[in-house]
Design an enzyme around this catalytic site. Structure first.
Site, PDB file in Angstrom:
ATOM      1  N   ARG A  50     -29.667 -21.068 -12.852  1.00  0.00           N
ATOM      2  CA  ARG A  50     -28.612 -20.080 -13.083  1.00  0.00           C
ATOM      3  C   ARG A  50     -28.645 -18.903 -12.117  1.00  0.00           C
ATOM      4  O   ARG A  50     -27.627 -18.525 -11.542  1.00  0.00           O
ATOM      5  CB  ARG A  50     -28.705 -19.488 -14.505  1.00  0.00           C
ATOM      6  CG  ARG A  50     -27.936 -20.221 -15.548  1.00  0.00           C
ATOM      7  CD  ARG A  50     -28.686 -20.137 -16.838  1.00  0.00           C
ATOM      8  NE  ARG A  50     -29.976 -20.766 -16.652  1.00  0.00           N
ATOM      9  CZ  ARG A  50     -30.181 -22.080 -16.731  1.00  0.00           C
ATOM     10  NH1 ARG A  50     -29.197 -22.851 -17.069  1.00  0.00           N
ATOM     11  NH2 ARG A  50     -31.364 -22.624 -16.505  1.00  0.00           N
ATOM     12  N   THR A  51     -29.789 -18.279 -11.972  1.00  0.00           N
ATOM     13  CA  THR A  51     -29.821 -17.014 -11.226  1.00  0.00           C
ATOM     14  C   THR A  51     -29.469 -17.264  -9.766  1.00  0.00           C
ATOM     15  O   THR A  51     -28.608 -16.582  -9.198  1.00  0.00           O
ATOM     16  CB  THR A  51     -31.207 -16.353 -11.359  1.00  0.00           C
ATOM     17  OG1 THR A  51     -31.558 -16.334 -12.735  1.00  0.00           O
ATOM     18  CG2 THR A  51     -31.191 -14.936 -10.832  1.00  0.00           C
ATOM     19  N   LYS A  75     -47.165 -21.145   4.778  1.00  0.00           N
ATOM     20  CA  LYS A  75     -48.119 -20.968   5.895  1.00  0.00           C
ATOM     21  C   LYS A  75     -48.883 -19.662   5.762  1.00  0.00           C
ATOM     22  O   LYS A  75     -49.647 -19.290   6.649  1.00  0.00           O
ATOM     23  CB  LYS A  75     -47.369 -20.979   7.221  1.00  0.00           C
ATOM     24  CG  LYS A  75     -46.548 -22.218   7.488  1.00  0.00           C
ATOM     25  CD  LYS A  75     -45.768 -22.032   8.792  1.00  0.00           C
ATOM     26  CE  LYS A  75     -44.520 -22.889   8.816  1.00  0.00           C
ATOM     27  NZ  LYS A  75     -43.556 -22.401   9.812  1.00  0.00           N
ATOM     28  N   ARG A 117     -36.626 -13.908  -6.184  1.00  0.00           N
ATOM     29  CA  ARG A 117     -37.434 -14.266  -7.370  1.00  0.00           C
ATOM     30  C   ARG A 117     -38.832 -14.613  -6.898  1.00  0.00           C
ATOM     31  O   ARG A 117     -39.002 -15.294  -5.874  1.00  0.00           O
ATOM     32  CB  ARG A 117     -36.816 -15.450  -8.113  1.00  0.00           C
ATOM     33  CG  ARG A 117     -37.745 -15.990  -9.197  1.00  0.00           C
ATOM     34  CD  ARG A 117     -37.076 -16.983 -10.106  1.00  0.00           C
ATOM     35  NE  ARG A 117     -36.075 -16.344 -10.948  1.00  0.00           N
ATOM     36  CZ  ARG A 117     -35.443 -16.948 -11.939  1.00  0.00           C
ATOM     37  NH1 ARG A 117     -35.692 -18.214 -12.205  1.00  0.00           N
ATOM     38  NH2 ARG A 117     -34.551 -16.310 -12.668  1.00  0.00           N
ATOM     39  N   HIS A 162     -36.337  -9.009 -15.441  1.00  0.00           N
ATOM     40  CA  HIS A 162     -35.266  -9.867 -14.924  1.00  0.00           C
ATOM     41  C   HIS A 162     -33.966  -9.080 -15.102  1.00  0.00           C
ATOM     42  O   HIS A 162     -33.161  -9.381 -15.975  1.00  0.00           O
ATOM     43  CB  HIS A 162     -35.244 -11.179 -15.712  1.00  0.00           C
ATOM     44  CG  HIS A 162     -34.400 -12.267 -15.116  1.00  0.00           C
ATOM     45  ND1 HIS A 162     -33.490 -12.054 -14.095  1.00  0.00           N
ATOM     46  CD2 HIS A 162     -34.318 -13.592 -15.420  1.00  0.00           C
ATOM     47  CE1 HIS A 162     -32.895 -13.198 -13.799  1.00  0.00           C
ATOM     48  NE2 HIS A 162     -33.383 -14.145 -14.585  1.00  0.00           N
TER      49      HIS A 162
HETATM   50  N1   CP Z   1     -31.750 -17.322 -17.017  1.00  0.00           N
HETATM   51  C1   CP Z   1     -32.395 -17.672 -15.886  1.00  0.00           C
HETATM   52  O1   CP Z   1     -33.059 -16.865 -15.217  1.00  0.00           O
HETATM   53  O2   CP Z   1     -32.237 -18.995 -15.555  1.00  0.00           O
HETATM   54  P1   CP Z   1     -32.857 -19.657 -14.256  1.00  0.00           P
HETATM   55  O3   CP Z   1     -34.357 -19.624 -14.383  1.00  0.00           O
HETATM   56  O4   CP Z   1     -32.290 -21.065 -14.230  1.00  0.00           O
HETATM   57  O5   CP Z   1     -32.419 -18.844 -13.064  1.00  0.00           O
END
Ligand code: CP
Length: 304
Positions: free
Chosen positions: A51-52, A80, A101, A129
């Site tokens: 999603r993100t 590396k 991320r 998040h």
């Molecule tokens: N909600 C969320 O962060 O989903 P993903 O881990 O798929 O990005």
């Protein structure tokens, strides 16, 4: 230049303003279809995501911009031994904004300190998040007509669930919010959130183990999965993963207008039979994540 590391980086007024922009984009997407012509978003994902990452890419493409990036650390020079600081210096030359991320808490913050472009924390370890929180707030705002005067149940892995940590931080600033924290003993919220955020701000909350006990009082039920990737051993994870399963029978205890949110992915904590219930809004929530990320990109690039 502004980064986004935590929902606390934005005031409530700025959040309201961002949601107004997301509403405008959602109701008239064509108006924004070229707002980011010539701009590039980098998605630097050192940890898995559906999603993100894809909603960020969709958001930029829908704004007329372009995207580049990597979806796992092994396909980047991190494999590396390159540091996050060096990577962001390079990405700063290739893109105008970066969503990152990382499994290590604070890695996007380190990147932001060395970056020449805005950096968005797209999830750092078990910490925060913030763009999931923007998505959650926008969903509640859209479907409840505002944020405030709500009893919100947070259920599942409250210890490792970074979406829960960010959401609590953001919601304590809204009026008349009561939390019901539903988790097994081993997965309770970290003490810094209980003491430094909830207690310090005099926010009413209760901690319970049984979902059925909490259900009748809730306006929002925010389900989370047990975060397999944060457990040190498989045995503990297997013991915890079936602790909560929301099914149709449990839903008979809920208010008619309660909303069920989930940041997704789900594993087994919401039975698929619940998906058709009008209170189940988690797929709608994921869709709204695109509009709020469009709004965020526009704000951080100082376009709107
Ligand atoms: N909600 C969320 O962060 O989903 P993903 O881990 O798929 O990005």
């Amino acid at each position: 230049m502004q980064h986004l590391m935590s929902p606390m980086d934005m005031t409530v007024d700025e959040l309201e303003d961002l949601m107004r922009l997301a509403e405008s984009i959602e109701s008239d997407p064509a108006k924004y279809a070229h707002a980011c012509d010539g701009r590039i978003l980098a998605t630097c994902f050192y940890e898995p995501s559906t999603r993100t990452r894809l909603s960020f890419e969709s958001a930029m493409l829908r704004l007329g911009g372009q995207v580049l990036g990597f979806a796992d650390a092994d396909s980047s020079s991190a494999a590396k031994g390159e540091s996050v600081s060096d990577t962001i210096r390079i990405v700063s030359s290739y893109a105008d904004i970066c969503a990152m991320r990382h499994p290590k808490e604070g890695a996007p913050l380190v990147a932001s300190s060395r970056s020449l472009i805005p950096v968005i924390n797209a999830g750092d370890g078990g910490h925060e998040h913030p763009t999931q929180t923007l998505t959650d707030l926008y969903t509640i705002h859209s479907l409840k007509g505002g944020i405030g005067h709500l009893t919100i149940g947070l259920c599942g892995d409250l210890k490792f669930g970074r979406t829960v940590h960010s959401l609590i931080n953001a919601l304590v600033r809204y009026p008349d919010i009561t939390f019901v924290l539903i988790s097994p003993e081993e997965l309770k919220i970290p003490s810094y959130l209980r003491e430094d955020v909830l207690m310090a701000n005099h926010i009413p909350f209760t901690e319970v183990e049984k979902l059925e006990d909490a259900m009748p009082d809730l306006d929002i039920l925010y389900m989370t999965r047990v975060q397999k990737e944060r457990f040190f051993n498989e045995e503990d994870y297997l013991r915890m993963k079936g602790f909560y399963i929301l099914d149709k029978e449990k839903l008979t205890l809920a208010k008619e207008d309660m909303l069920i949110l989930h940041p997704l992915p789900r594993v087994n904590e919401i039975s698929v039979e619940v998906d058709d219930d009008p209170r189940a809004v988690y797929f709608k929530q994921a869709k709204k994540g695109v509009f709020i990320r469009q709004a965020l990109i526009l704000r951080l690039l100082e376009i709107a």
